[in-house]
Every structure is written in C-alpha cells, then in structure tokens.
Enzyme design. Structure first.
Site, mmCIF file in Angstrom:
data_model
loop_
_atom_site.group_PDB
_atom_site.id
_atom_site.type_symbol
_atom_site.label_atom_id
_atom_site.label_comp_id
_atom_site.label_asym_id
_atom_site.label_seq_id
_atom_site.Cartn_x
_atom_site.Cartn_y
_atom_site.Cartn_z
ATOM 1 N N GLU A 92 0.826 -1.214 0.000
ATOM 2 C CA GLU A 92 0.000 0.000 0.000
ATOM 3 C C GLU A 92 0.861 1.266 0.000
ATOM 4 O O GLU A 92 0.514 2.254 -0.636
ATOM 5 C CB GLU A 92 -0.976 0.008 1.178
ATOM 6 C CG GLU A 92 -2.088 -1.037 1.073
ATOM 7 C CD GLU A 92 -3.008 -0.830 -0.131
ATOM 8 O OE1 GLU A 92 -3.009 0.273 -0.718
ATOM 9 O OE2 GLU A 92 -3.723 -1.784 -0.493
ATOM 10 N N GLN A 122 0.780 6.985 -5.113
ATOM 11 C CA GLN A 122 1.364 7.784 -6.224
ATOM 12 C C GLN A 122 2.059 6.956 -7.283
ATOM 13 O O GLN A 122 2.779 7.507 -8.097
ATOM 14 C CB GLN A 122 2.399 8.819 -5.749
ATOM 15 C CG GLN A 122 2.383 9.167 -4.313
ATOM 16 C CD GLN A 122 1.638 10.446 -4.058
ATOM 17 O OE1 GLN A 122 1.170 11.073 -4.986
ATOM 18 N NE2 GLN A 122 1.482 10.823 -2.816
ATOM 19 N N TYR A 160 -6.084 6.536 4.578
ATOM 20 C CA TYR A 160 -6.259 5.530 3.532
ATOM 21 C C TYR A 160 -5.482 4.255 3.862
ATOM 22 O O TYR A 160 -6.024 3.155 3.854
ATOM 23 C CB TYR A 160 -5.805 6.054 2.150
ATOM 24 C CG TYR A 160 -5.647 4.891 1.203
ATOM 25 C CD1 TYR A 160 -6.777 4.257 0.686
ATOM 26 C CD2 TYR A 160 -4.391 4.342 0.921
ATOM 27 C CE1 TYR A 160 -6.646 3.120 -0.097
ATOM 28 C CE2 TYR A 160 -4.264 3.214 0.139
ATOM 29 C CZ TYR A 160 -5.393 2.609 -0.365
ATOM 30 O OH TYR A 160 -5.271 1.473 -1.120
ATOM 31 N N ASP A 209 -9.000 6.114 -1.301
ATOM 32 C CA ASP A 209 -7.902 6.720 -2.061
ATOM 33 C C ASP A 209 -8.504 7.470 -3.253
ATOM 34 O O ASP A 209 -9.731 7.638 -3.339
ATOM 35 C CB ASP A 209 -6.873 5.651 -2.497
ATOM 36 C CG ASP A 209 -7.421 4.723 -3.567
ATOM 37 O OD1 ASP A 209 -8.649 4.754 -3.848
ATOM 38 O OD2 ASP A 209 -6.618 3.965 -4.154
HETATM 39 N N1 ADE Z 1 -4.002 0.646 -5.289
HETATM 40 C C1 ADE Z 1 -3.930 0.907 -3.986
HETATM 41 N N2 ADE Z 1 -4.160 -0.184 -3.248
HETATM 42 C C2 ADE Z 1 -4.365 -1.187 -4.119
HETATM 43 C C3 ADE Z 1 -4.634 -2.564 -3.996
HETATM 44 N N3 ADE Z 1 -4.708 -3.136 -2.793
HETATM 45 N N4 ADE Z 1 -4.796 -3.275 -5.109
HETATM 46 C C4 ADE Z 1 -4.695 -2.674 -6.309
HETATM 47 N N5 ADE Z 1 -4.453 -1.411 -6.497
HETATM 48 C C5 ADE Z 1 -4.278 -0.660 -5.422
#
Ligand code: ADE
Length: 369
Positions: A57, A62, A140, A158
């Site tokens: 995460e 970004q 988030y 997010d």
């Molecule tokens: N973008 C942020 N977290 C994500 C996740 N767990 N899977 C795919 N895209 C992401």
C-alpha cells in the site's frame, strides 16, 4: 442485506428516490460479486499478511500497479520481515526504492518498523488507530491494512474510491478537499459490510482502476454499479469528479554535470533534509550555465579540464517543483588540484549504479554513466 430490503432498494432505485446512504448501501452486493470474478492477480493479494499489505500500500501511493510489481517482489525478498526493515542500512533501503520516487515513503517505512519493534512486539498493530499513529500511515493506508490484513470494517478511501463514489452519487464536491474525503470515510464506515471488508475495499479500488478509470471514458457497461450510478444515468462522466485547481509548481533551473576522470565519475551526497534527502546525485548547480562557466562553477581549474560537452536538456517533475536541467559531460585529466574538494567525490563507474542510490530525477544523465 435481506432479500426484502434489496428488492425494496431496487424499486426505489427505479423511482430514482434513493438517498445518499441507500445508494451507497446498494453498492455492496453487486460490488462483492463482481470482485470475485474480476480481481486482478497481484503479488500482494496472494498472501495478504499485515507486513505485505503495508509495504504494497505504501508503494502503491502515487505509483502505478505495473510499476510497483517488480519493486514489491524485490523488496520482499530483501527485507521479508518488520525486523529486517527496522535493521536495514539507509543506503540499502534507498537503493531498493531507487526509481519509485517519493523517498520519504521509504524513510517512514523504516521509522515505523522501529516503532513497531519497540511498541508492538514486532507485529503490525491490528487496530485502525494504532496503525494511523505510525509514520507514513494516513487514513487511507490505515484503512487498507485494517480491512485487507485484519478484516476490520473500516473504509480505505484513495483517489480511485473518491472518483467512484463521487460518480455513484453524482456528487460535485471537490475531491481534492480533505473535508470531502473525510465525509466519504464517515459515510462508508456507516454502511460498509462487517464482513468481506478486504474484498469490499479492494473491489472499490479495482472498479476505480479498471472500470471507472481516471483518464478518459469510464467503461460503464462493465461496472457492477451501473444501475445505481447517478453519473451514468445523467451522462455526466466528463464533469464528475470535480477536482479543484492544483497550486502551480515552482520551476527550478539546474546545470548537471557528468564529470568523468578515467574510469571514475563524480557524485555527491545530498543533505539529510529536504528534497531527495540523503540520496546521491550528479554534481549540479542552480541556473543554466554556458560551457565556459562550467569549470569555475564546479571548482575545476582550467588546466584540469580536458573537455566540456553539452548533453541534452532534461526535465523532472516532482509534486511541487519542476527541475529544468541543462547538462554537460566534463572530462578531467588525471591528477591535478580541485578547488572544491568535498563538494563531490569520485567512484568507479562500474560501482556507482550498484552501490549508490541515485534518484530517477537524474536519469537522463545517470544513464550515460
Ligand atoms: N491501489 C492501492 N491499493 C491497491 C490494492 N490493494 N490493489 C490494487 N491497487 C491498489
């Protein structure tokens, strides 16, 4: 949700009478069944331990999924545990992060790993509030770890989720405003299912990533929420979400030099605070210099310099600053005095890439090393 309630929602929906909360509630069933069949196979999804979810995460902030994948695998192989991360040397950590950008994320990972070792017995804490208290973890990321790794019913809002929800509700509030995100978090917390929280949150993220896409026309025909989405019904995807203007980035002009001496190249360690703190760089000065100004500006006496050749101009965009770079390749004769000893030092060209974290901002020139 009971069958009766679901039928009732469908009736209301047809009559276009769902209020905000009912509309949000109606997402869960179609979203969860869609996610079962459409979730992409991603490395961090196979084995969602708290540590793996946390690292993924942070990397995904970004940064695109495709760009993160190889970094994630390499990071996990090098630093498989909180303990390994807490003990890693800074240069090695930065090397693992090299090219991902936003290096503060990596520095915060190590700080948090040390706190987790000291305060939580080496295991990531399983509460939203304790996660939120760790460096680099905002609402988030705390929500993502709590829901994906610990199954807790907290939202993970997010940019993807902000876009999806504001479209479902045809909400014209500016999604760049923190208050808009805070409201969405409160509303989702009220209505999200108590179970399958990982699938629910990742389902919303996934819809945002591959259906309700950030650039261009959303693929509404593939969306599990098509029938409840007010933006779809009103044909407003070009207008929603609303994003307020960003502050203009400051432009900084730089002259970057690739200074070669035999098989060596000059590099410099950046200060340990500020942009790209503690990373290595090619020698550079503020402003765009003419070739004849280069030796003096870099403390190189004229008798030491064999040649100064222009390199192509380059640009790098950070979140708040843009670098507009002029570049020169400078060849030095071996031996001789340097006036600015200490401003940079020489390392073997063959060793520099393996050992020193050189941020992507200099790529146009470091690729010539
Ligand atoms: N973008 C942020 N977290 C994500 C996740 N767990 N899977 C795919 N895209 C992401």
């Amino acid at each position: 949700m009971t069958k009766h309630l679901y039928d009732r929602i469908q009736v209301l929906e047809r009559e276009d009478e769902l209020d905000r909360q009912q509309r949000l509630k109606a997402m869960a069933r179609p979203l969860l069944s869609w996610y079962e069949g459409h979730a992409r196979a991603l490395p961090w999804r196979d084995d969602p331990t708290p540590y793996r979810v946390w690292i993924s995460e942070i990397m995904l902030q970004q940064t695109r999924v495709e760009a993160v994948k190889p970094y994630f695998e390499r990071f996990m192989a090098a630093l498989p545990t909180v303990q390994a991360l807490a003990a890693v040397e800074d240069d090695r950590l930065m090397k693992l992060w090299e090219g991902l950008g936003y290096y503060t994320r990596a520095r915060n990972l190590k700080k948090a790993a040390l706190m987790i070792t000291e305060r939580h017995g080496g295991e990531l804490p399983g509460s939203y509030e304790a996660l939120l208290a760790l460096p680099g973890i905002g609402s988030y990321t705390a929500g993502a770890i709590a829901s994906i790794a610990f199954g807790l019913p907290v939202p993970a809002v997010d940019g993807n989720v902000l876009r999806v929800i504001s479209r479902v509700l045809a909400d014209r509030e500016d999604i760049r405003q923190p208050s808009v995100k805070a409201r969405m978090e409160r509303e989702l917390r009220e209505i999200m299912p108590r179970e399958r929280t990982s699938q629910y949150n990742q389902g919303l993220i996934e819809v945002g990533a591959i259906v309700c896409v950030p650039g261009g026309e959303p693929r509404c025909g593939e969306c599990p929420m098509e029938s409840i989405c007010l933006t779809r019904r009103q044909g407003l995807w070009k207008e929603i979400p609303v994003r307020g203007a960003l502050k203009k980035r400051k432009v900084e002009e730089l002259t970057v030099c690739l200074i070669r001496r035999g098989e060596e190249v000059a590099i410099h360690k950046r200060p340990d605070t500020g942009l790209l703190a503690s990373l290595y760089e090619l020698p550079n000065v503020t402003g765009h210099l003419e070739p004849d100004q280069v030796p003096g500006a870099f403390g190189l006496s004229a008798d030491l310099v064999e040649a100064v050749e222009p390199l192509p101009a380059a640009k790098h965009i950070f979140s708040h600053v843009e670098w507009h770079m002029a570049g020169y390749a400078v060849s030095l004769r071996e031996g001789g005095e340097m006036n600015r000893e200490g401003a940079f030092f020489f390392v073997e060209r063959s060793a520099v890439k393996g050992e020193y974290p050189l941020p992507g901002a200099f790529k146009a020139y470091t690729k010539l090393i």
